[in-house]
Design an enzyme around this catalytic site. Structure first.
Site, PDB file in Angstrom:
ATOM      1  N   GLY A  87      -3.333 -14.490  -5.801  1.00 29.27           N
ATOM      2  CA  GLY A  87      -2.841 -13.089  -5.872  1.00 29.27           C
ATOM      3  C   GLY A  87      -1.346 -12.987  -6.339  1.00 29.27           C
ATOM      4  O   GLY A  87      -0.580 -11.934  -5.938  1.00 29.27           O
ATOM      5  N   LEU A  88      -0.696 -14.000  -7.307  1.00 29.99           N
ATOM      6  CA  LEU A  88       0.296 -13.772  -7.621  1.00 29.99           C
ATOM      7  C   LEU A  88       0.522 -13.069  -9.151  1.00 29.99           C
ATOM      8  O   LEU A  88       1.566 -13.366  -9.692  1.00 29.99           O
ATOM      9  CB  LEU A  88       1.182 -15.293  -7.857  1.00 29.99           C
ATOM     10  CG  LEU A  88       1.128 -16.077  -6.421  1.00 29.99           C
ATOM     11  CD1 LEU A  88       1.506 -17.223  -6.436  1.00 29.99           C
ATOM     12  CD2 LEU A  88       1.736 -14.989  -5.255  1.00 29.99           C
ATOM     13  N   HIS A  91       0.918  -1.279  -0.090  1.00 33.37           N
ATOM     14  CA  HIS A  91      -0.132   0.149   0.023  1.00 33.37           C
ATOM     15  C   HIS A  91       0.816   1.367   0.042  1.00 33.37           C
ATOM     16  O   HIS A  91       0.393   2.353   0.471  1.00 33.37           O
ATOM     17  CB  HIS A  91      -0.927   0.081   1.262  1.00 33.37           C
ATOM     18  CG  HIS A  91      -2.239  -1.152   1.286  1.00 33.37           C
ATOM     19  ND1 HIS A  91      -3.149  -0.568   0.369  1.00 33.37           N
ATOM     20  CD2 HIS A  91      -2.249  -2.094   1.575  1.00 33.37           C
ATOM     21  CE1 HIS A  91      -3.793  -1.852   0.469  1.00 33.37           C
ATOM     22  NE2 HIS A  91      -3.351  -2.713   1.154  1.00 33.37           N
ATOM     23  N   TYR A 149      -9.830  -1.022  -0.103  1.00 29.43           N
ATOM     24  CA  TYR A 149      -8.777  -0.386  -0.921  1.00 29.43           C
ATOM     25  C   TYR A 149      -9.082   1.009  -1.068  1.00 29.43           C
ATOM     26  O   TYR A 149      -8.222   1.889  -0.893  1.00 29.43           O
ATOM     27  CB  TYR A 149      -8.513  -1.378  -2.258  1.00 29.43           C
ATOM     28  CG  TYR A 149      -7.620  -0.542  -3.001  1.00 29.43           C
ATOM     29  CD1 TYR A 149      -6.039  -0.810  -2.865  1.00 29.43           C
ATOM     30  CD2 TYR A 149      -7.908   0.252  -4.039  1.00 29.43           C
ATOM     31  CE1 TYR A 149      -4.951  -0.133  -3.616  1.00 29.43           C
ATOM     32  CE2 TYR A 149      -6.963   0.767  -5.117  1.00 29.43           C
ATOM     33  CZ  TYR A 149      -5.688   0.482  -4.569  1.00 29.43           C
ATOM     34  OH  TYR A 149      -4.784   1.160  -5.660  1.00 29.43           O
ATOM     35  N   SER A 161      -5.760 -22.296 -24.201  1.00 29.65           N
ATOM     36  CA  SER A 161      -5.213 -22.321 -23.005  1.00 29.65           C
ATOM     37  C   SER A 161      -5.445 -23.685 -22.189  1.00 29.65           C
ATOM     38  O   SER A 161      -6.751 -23.946 -22.247  1.00 29.65           O
ATOM     39  CB  SER A 161      -5.557 -21.237 -21.995  1.00 29.65           C
ATOM     40  OG  SER A 161      -5.307 -21.373 -20.785  1.00 29.65           O
ATOM     41  N   ASP A 190       2.519   2.145  -3.151  1.00 33.06           N
ATOM     42  CA  ASP A 190       2.754   2.463  -4.523  1.00 33.06           C
ATOM     43  C   ASP A 190       1.969   3.607  -4.679  1.00 33.06           C
ATOM     44  O   ASP A 190       2.241   4.792  -5.373  1.00 33.06           O
ATOM     45  CB  ASP A 190       2.458   1.484  -5.645  1.00 33.06           C
ATOM     46  CG  ASP A 190       1.090   0.844  -5.364  1.00 33.06           C
ATOM     47  OD1 ASP A 190       0.182   0.891  -4.273  1.00 33.06           O
ATOM     48  OD2 ASP A 190       0.464   0.038  -6.195  1.00 33.06           O
ATOM     49  N   ASP A 212       3.183  -5.164 -10.875  1.00 34.37           N
ATOM     50  CA  ASP A 212       3.189  -6.681 -11.484  1.00 34.37           C
ATOM     51  C   ASP A 212       3.919  -6.603 -12.538  1.00 34.37           C
ATOM     52  O   ASP A 212       4.634  -7.509 -12.908  1.00 34.37           O
ATOM     53  CB  ASP A 212       1.668  -6.866 -11.618  1.00 34.37           C
ATOM     54  CG  ASP A 212       1.020  -7.007 -10.167  1.00 34.37           C
ATOM     55  OD1 ASP A 212       1.526  -6.732  -9.063  1.00 34.37           O
ATOM     56  OD2 ASP A 212      -0.528  -7.027 -10.259  1.00 34.37           O
TER      57      ASP A 212
END
Length: 394
Positions: free
Chosen positions: A127-128, A35, A225, A68, A37, A175
């Site tokens: 969450g990767l 938190h 958020y 996929s 950025d 990311d």
């Protein structure tokens, strides 16, 4: 699936077997700097060895065909290089499609299409950052296959543009940057505003990073958020009545303590304190890793979680249970939540000789208190998106 298995699947789906190439794009974790950025501070991500594989072969026409293994029910998704609009029916393929569109807008029309098989081993819901992994995979494939010689940071920016403009998710650049610029055995200290960055050695020969998924649905994450972001903006506005600063990340801890009275609200003070002190921890983390002081780095991870729990209040019982259990284990260097919070994942840095016992005991502790199981993944710090040359024999 091994590399040869990917090749066999490509042949099975697309019925061709010559001139195929293999690429890999990692997922990412954020080691410290949560938190920060959007508060003008630094983040400290790293690429991991879970990620997204792509097997690709050029076509002679302008058709693009994608499949996929993670969404087999969608079958082969087809579209033309000349028709790159968002289509809900194209589902996951909109991420690479958006990348193709913006690369073409950047460098000109590509000469021909291709066939692409995707296989991702990033755990669902962990969450990767599987979407950024897919975006950067597509970007690097285009760069290498068509010899575009694109600047990697510019490619990273296009990945964020896909997320923001094509998909419609208001996310930052961390990311894509971590995934596109990752380096084996290194973390990255990144200023998300200026994109200035520095690699930090993360030599973990004797340790492993364990990703701990709470398996909790994160219903509150978006609304909370936005609430935290608004609280930080209000705290900044009150500080700016006296201080000439652009962001909370501009303040040192000493400057914040000398001026926090300007905020005049206990809750807003706590939010701002986290942003300032967490940014300070990223700087200290860089120094610790450069000096090979992994123990201090672990202390900073622990302090980060405590701040996210007490000052920013974004952890919740699931994440706190995992982290508290991790802290009590032999061989734990440090542990903290990672990501937005209210569910999702925590990470721990653990002596490699203690990994099995760590997973067993933390898992049992979590299930006893929460009532369902957490999932654990043992990760290493790897390179950013790249072609795996020489690893596919056809």
């Amino acid at each position: 699936m091994d590399k040869q298995g990917l090749f066999k699947k490509f042949v099975e789906i697309f019925k061709v077997e010559d001139q195929v190439r293999l690429f890999f794009s990692p997922g990412r974790i954020n080691l410290i700097g949560e938190h920060t950025d959007y508060n003008g501070g630094n983040v400290f991500p790293a690429a991991i060895t879970f990620g997204t594989y792509g097997v690709v072969r050029e076509r002679e026409d302008r058709l693009i065909r994608m499949y996929s293994e993670n969404f087999p029910g969608k079958g082969i998704i087809e579209f033309s290089l000349d028709s790159l609009e968002y289509e809900a029916a194209h589902n996951w393929a909109n991420y690479p499609k958006g990348m193709i569109r913006y690369v073409q807008e950047s460098i000109g029309i590509l000469p021909n299409g291709f066939e692409l098989l995707i296989h991702g081993d990033i755990p669902n819901g962990a969450g990767l950052s599987s979407s950024a992994s897919l975006e950067m995979l597509m970007g690097v494939i285009l760069d290498e296959v068509y010899d575009l010689k694109l600047n990697r940071v510019e490619l990273v920016k296009l990945g964020q543009k896909v997320e923001n403009k094509f998909i419609g998710v208001n996310s930052g650049i961390m990311d894509q940057f971590a995934i596109g610029m990752g380096k084996e055995n290194c973390g990255i200290l990144l200023d998300c505003q200026t994109l200035t960055f520095e690699y930090a050695p993360l030599n973990l020969e004797k340790h492993k990073i364990i990703i701990m998924n709470t398996n909790k649905r994160r219903e509150l994450a978006d609304s909370k958020y936005n609430e935290r972001r608004a609280q930080c903006e209000e705290a900044l506005c009150r500080l700016q009545a006296k201080l000439d600063i652009e962001a909370l990340g501009s303040l040192t801890e000493e400057q914040f303590e000398a001026n926090r009275v300007l905020i005049g609200d206990e809750l807003l003070e706590k939010r701002a304190k986290h942003a300032v002190y967490e940014n300070g921890r990223t700087i200290k983390a860089l120094k610790a890793l450069k000096e090979g002081n992994l123990a201090y780095f672990g202390e900073l991870m622990n302090a980060s979680h405590t701040s996210l729990k007490d000052d920013y209040e974004v952890t919740g019982i699931e994440l706190d249970t995992l982290v508290n259990a991790a802290w009590s284990q032999k061989g734990t260097v440090g542990a903290r939540m990672t990501g937005a919070g209210f569910g999702g994942c925590a990470i721990a840095l653990v002596d490699k000789n203690c990994v099995d016992l760590f997973i067993k005991e933390v898992g049992e502790s979590y299930k006893e208190k929460i009532g369902y199981e957490a999932t654990f993944y043992v990760a290493s710090i790897g390179d950013g998106t790249k072609e795996l040359k020489g690893e596919l024999i056809r």
